[in-house]
Each structure stands twice: as C-alpha cells, then as structure tokens.
Design a protein around this motif. Structure first.
Motif, mmCIF file in Angstrom:
data_model
loop_
_atom_site.group_PDB
_atom_site.id
_atom_site.type_symbol
_atom_site.label_atom_id
_atom_site.label_comp_id
_atom_site.label_asym_id
_atom_site.label_seq_id
_atom_site.Cartn_x
_atom_site.Cartn_y
_atom_site.Cartn_z
ATOM 1 N N UNK A 81 27.505 46.433 71.132
ATOM 2 C CA UNK A 81 27.585 48.048 70.754
ATOM 3 C C UNK A 81 26.485 48.598 70.309
ATOM 4 N N UNK A 82 25.915 49.608 70.474
ATOM 5 C CA UNK A 82 24.506 50.469 69.753
ATOM 6 C C UNK A 82 25.481 51.023 67.941
ATOM 7 N N UNK A 83 24.970 50.765 67.217
ATOM 8 C CA UNK A 83 25.306 51.177 65.984
ATOM 9 C C UNK A 83 23.740 52.379 65.594
ATOM 10 N N UNK A 84 25.079 53.528 64.943
ATOM 11 C CA UNK A 84 24.089 54.421 64.543
ATOM 12 C C UNK A 84 23.850 54.646 62.934
ATOM 13 N N UNK A 85 22.735 54.644 62.221
ATOM 14 C CA UNK A 85 22.353 54.303 61.643
ATOM 15 C C UNK A 85 22.080 56.389 61.479
ATOM 16 N N UNK A 86 23.134 56.461 60.033
ATOM 17 C CA UNK A 86 23.501 58.580 59.783
ATOM 18 C C UNK A 86 22.618 58.647 59.122
ATOM 19 N N UNK A 87 21.655 57.847 58.026
ATOM 20 C CA UNK A 87 21.093 58.377 57.468
ATOM 21 C C UNK A 87 19.418 59.328 58.104
ATOM 22 N N UNK A 88 19.339 58.036 59.481
ATOM 23 C CA UNK A 88 18.382 58.634 60.250
ATOM 24 C C UNK A 88 18.665 59.821 61.675
ATOM 25 N N UNK A 113 24.282 62.019 72.838
ATOM 26 C CA UNK A 113 26.220 62.330 73.432
ATOM 27 C C UNK A 113 25.415 62.367 74.919
ATOM 28 N N UNK A 114 24.429 63.274 75.746
ATOM 29 C CA UNK A 114 24.045 63.740 76.790
ATOM 30 C C UNK A 114 23.992 63.135 77.356
ATOM 31 N N UNK A 115 23.145 61.950 77.518
ATOM 32 C CA UNK A 115 22.661 60.656 77.880
ATOM 33 C C UNK A 115 23.628 59.718 78.329
ATOM 34 N N UNK A 116 25.021 60.062 77.561
ATOM 35 C CA UNK A 116 25.949 58.643 77.313
ATOM 36 C C UNK A 116 26.811 59.409 79.079
ATOM 37 N N UNK A 117 26.445 57.781 79.925
ATOM 38 C CA UNK A 117 27.599 57.698 80.837
ATOM 39 C C UNK A 117 29.256 58.516 81.132
ATOM 40 N N UNK A 118 29.285 57.497 79.813
ATOM 41 C CA UNK A 118 30.804 57.796 79.164
ATOM 42 C C UNK A 118 31.584 58.671 78.192
ATOM 43 N N UNK A 119 30.778 59.696 78.425
ATOM 44 C CA UNK A 119 30.788 60.412 77.262
ATOM 45 C C UNK A 119 31.812 60.067 75.702
ATOM 46 N N UNK A 171 29.658 59.102 73.222
ATOM 47 C CA UNK A 171 29.313 60.050 72.077
ATOM 48 C C UNK A 171 29.754 62.075 71.395
ATOM 49 N N UNK A 172 30.041 61.828 69.747
ATOM 50 C CA UNK A 172 30.205 63.243 70.003
ATOM 51 C C UNK A 172 29.449 63.161 68.444
ATOM 52 N N UNK A 223 29.167 60.153 66.149
ATOM 53 C CA UNK A 223 30.036 59.275 66.180
ATOM 54 C C UNK A 223 30.027 58.709 67.907
ATOM 55 N N UNK A 224 30.055 57.349 67.869
ATOM 56 C CA UNK A 224 30.655 56.750 69.266
ATOM 57 C C UNK A 224 32.001 55.763 69.224
#
Length: 53
Positions: free
Chosen positions: A1-8, A16-22, A24-25, A31-32
């Motif tokens: 699963x992808x992880x988000x570096x919150x500081x970046x 979120x626009x690219x996510x086919x399963x929605x 990401x908010x 946030x995934x």
C-alpha cells in the motif's frame, strides 16, 4: 500500500483525483483509506511533490 510523507505533502489533490477507488481524502494532508485502496499506484504517479511512495 502507498504511504504518504506528510512533511512533503502539499494537499493539492492530484492523488485523490487519480485514485480509481476514491481511497484518498484531502485535509491538511492526503489520507489513504487502506480498506478501500486497491494498491494500483496511480497516486504515486500523479503526486507532483513526490510525497507518496
């Protein structure tokens, strides 16, 4: 699963626009929702800040 570096993360919403399963908010950062994520990698490809790996 992808992880988000919150500081970046700049919370631009490209992932979120690219996510086919929605899965990401966007708030202060992206946030995934792991229960919805299909691990396709679209968010990684679209993030202009390189904050998702």
């Amino acid at each position: 699963m992808p992880t988000i570096n919150e500081s970046e993360c700049v919370a631009c919403g490209a992932c979120a626009d690219a996510c086919p399963s929605s899965a990401i908010t966007i708030g202060d950062v992206a946030v995934i929702d792991a229960s919805v994520c299909v691990d396709c990698g679209a968010c990684i490809d679209e993030c202009p800040a390189g904050a998702i790996e």
